[in-house]
Design an enzyme around this catalytic site. Structure first.
Site: not given
Length: 307
Positions: A15, A92, A170
């Site tokens: 990410i 996140k 997730d």
């Protein structure tokens, strides 16, 4: 002319490489000065340190950090960053569990540091329009379907299946972040069921219902959708009007109209928001998606153990 905010990336996983690096380079408010990752070597353009301690010893000056590590190890990282007077963005989910997330928030307040829970799906292009629709209509019911291929989006990420990794929650928490943004309510979890793979702690599938007043929203998360992945939220109003957000918020369809699809990079919005928070010395740390996810996960695991 203002000096750019000097940022360090903590964690250089998928990410960070796919989204954070590019968004930082596109935003003139920021300068990416270095990174921390014990498994990645420095490049000619970016120094990479094996630990937070090595970063501090380097004497490189920085103002902010984007923490993109697995959630299980963030509390100690954040406390060290706060003690260094650093503004912190958390990819996140912000932590492995709600208690730890709240502890991080408390540490930020005590240190006076800026803290941003970066729910990136809230920066998808149709959030404002969807929120306006909810305000203009009496919603009766809805559904969430979030089904994706874990091997494409989380290749080799074993932390996902360990304690605190959240498993299918997730990605599913992205849907919850959208719902709580466009329709803030006292959402209560009911009838949660989860499926946990062998040799794992976290689930790869989950089904549950959310209730607020007389509204029911069903949710279904699944982690092995190899084709035709689905990221969709549908809401139905008392007057028959419907709203469908799909493609994670990139597509908006109202009633029988054609989908309105916009190609907008969510992380550009994330970093615009982070810049605003830093300049104003403010915190944006909403844990509502985390509360729902943890309640559904614990209820589902409890249901499994009682069967």
């Amino acid at each position: 002319m203002r000096r750019p905010v000097r940022v360090v990336l903590i964690g250089l996983g998928k990410i960070a490489r796919d989204q954070h690096c590019g968004a930082l380079l596109r935003n003139p408010d920021f300068e990416l000065v270095c990174a921390v990752d014990p498994q990645v070597a420095s490049t000619q353009n970016l120094p990479v340190f094996p630990s937070i301690e090595a970063l501090f010893s380097s004497k490189i000056e920085f103002d902010a950090a984007a923490v993109c590590t697995p959630p299980q190890i963030r509390k100690d990282i954040c406390e060290k960053l706060f003690s260094n007077g650093c503004a912190v963005l958390l990819e996140k989910p912000p932590a492995s569990d709600l208690a730890t997330a709240r502890s991080i928030g408390t540490a930020a307040r005590k240190s006076g540091s800026v803290l941003f829970a970066a729910w990136h799906s809230r920066f998808s292009p149709h959030i404002d329009a969807a929120r306006d629709w909810v305000r203009a209509n009496k919603v009766l019911s809805g559904s969430i379907e979030w089904r994706e291929n874990v091997e494409e989006w989380h290749p080799g990420q074993t932390w996902l299946w360990q304690a605190g990794g959240l498993g299918v929650f997730d990605p599913g928490i992205n849907a919850l972040s959208i719902l709580t943004e466009i329709f803030p309510a006292d959402w209560q979890v009911r009838n949660a069921k989860v499926s946990v793979p062998l040799n794992a702690v976290a689930p790869d599938a989950a089904d549950f219902c959310l209730h607020a007043d007389d509204i029911t929203v069903s949710a279904s998360f699944e982690f092995h959708q190899r084709e035709d992945e689905i990221w969709r939220i549908q809401l139905v109003a008392a007057n028959g009007e419907t709203l469908e957000l799909s493609e994670g918020g990139a597509s908006l369809k109202l009633r029988d109209g054609a989908p309105n699809i916009l190609n907008v990079n969510e992380y550009d919005g994330v970093y615009r928001r982070f810049s605003d928070l830093i300049r104003a010395n403010q915190t944006d740390y909403d844990l509502a998606p985390m509360e729902i996810a943890e309640n559904a996960l614990l209820m589902g695991l409890s249901s499994n153990s009682s069967e």
